[in-house]
Design an enzyme around this catalytic site. Structure first.
Site, PDB file in Angstrom:
ATOM      1  N   GLY A 161       0.754  -1.251   0.025  1.00  0.00           N
ATOM      2  CA  GLY A 161      -0.064  -0.041  -0.037  1.00  0.00           C
ATOM      3  C   GLY A 161       0.943   1.266  -0.124  1.00  0.00           C
ATOM      4  N   CYS A 162       2.087   1.222   0.082  1.00  0.00           N
ATOM      5  CA  CYS A 162       3.047   2.210   0.142  1.00  0.00           C
ATOM      6  C   CYS A 162       3.106   3.043  -1.143  1.00  0.00           C
ATOM      7  CB  CYS A 162       4.247   2.107   0.827  1.00  0.00           C
ATOM      8  SG  CYS A 162       5.422   3.563   0.557  1.00  0.00           S
TER       9      CYS A 162
END
Length: 137
Positions: free
Chosen positions: A11-12
């Site tokens: 998710g980064c």
């Protein structure tokens, strides 16, 4: 071109841009989950080499920004123990490519892998605060 093992925080957005940058210059990137990898002290230490202990840490990890962990005041074994307990403390990505390992996107082997490609803002996590703390089971 190289095969790059790339441990990311899922998710980064910064990690996603880093993966795209490596792929855009022809490397095969195999993304792995930094948070769920079964790390041990010896395997994690390999990514830090001779770099200073404070550079091992994610500078925007909640425990670092709150002052609960001071990377400048910790020894190597305590640093690794904390990272095995709380994966958000690990500077990412962790990279394994061309027989070299590193933590972060601003050192070798990453610099050689990217060559002369444009270097936008590709280091520095922008989403760590949104991730829940990792707790080992």
């Amino acid at each position: 071109m190289a095969t790059v093992l790339f441990w990311e925080k899922p998710g980064c957005g910064t990690n996603a841009r880093q993966i795209r940058a490596l792929g855009s210059v022809g490397h095969q990137v195999i993304a792995k989950n930094l948070m769920t990898e079964l790390w041990t002290t010896p395997t994690l230490l390999l990514f830090f080499g001779g770099s200073p202990i404070p550079s091992w840490f994610n500078p925007v990890a909640p425990r670092v920004t709150s002052g609960a962990v001071d990377p400048a005041a910790i020894n190597a074994m305590d640093a690794i123990a904390l990272m095995l307990e709380d994966r958000l403390l690990i500077r990412c990505p962790l990279i394994d490519a061309i027989s070299l390992k590193c933590a972060g996107f601003d050192r070798e082997p990453v610099l050689s892998l990217l060559g002369a490609s444009p270097r936008r803002k590709l280091q520095g996590c922008t989403c760590t605060a949104a991730l829940p703390p990792y707790k080992s089971e």
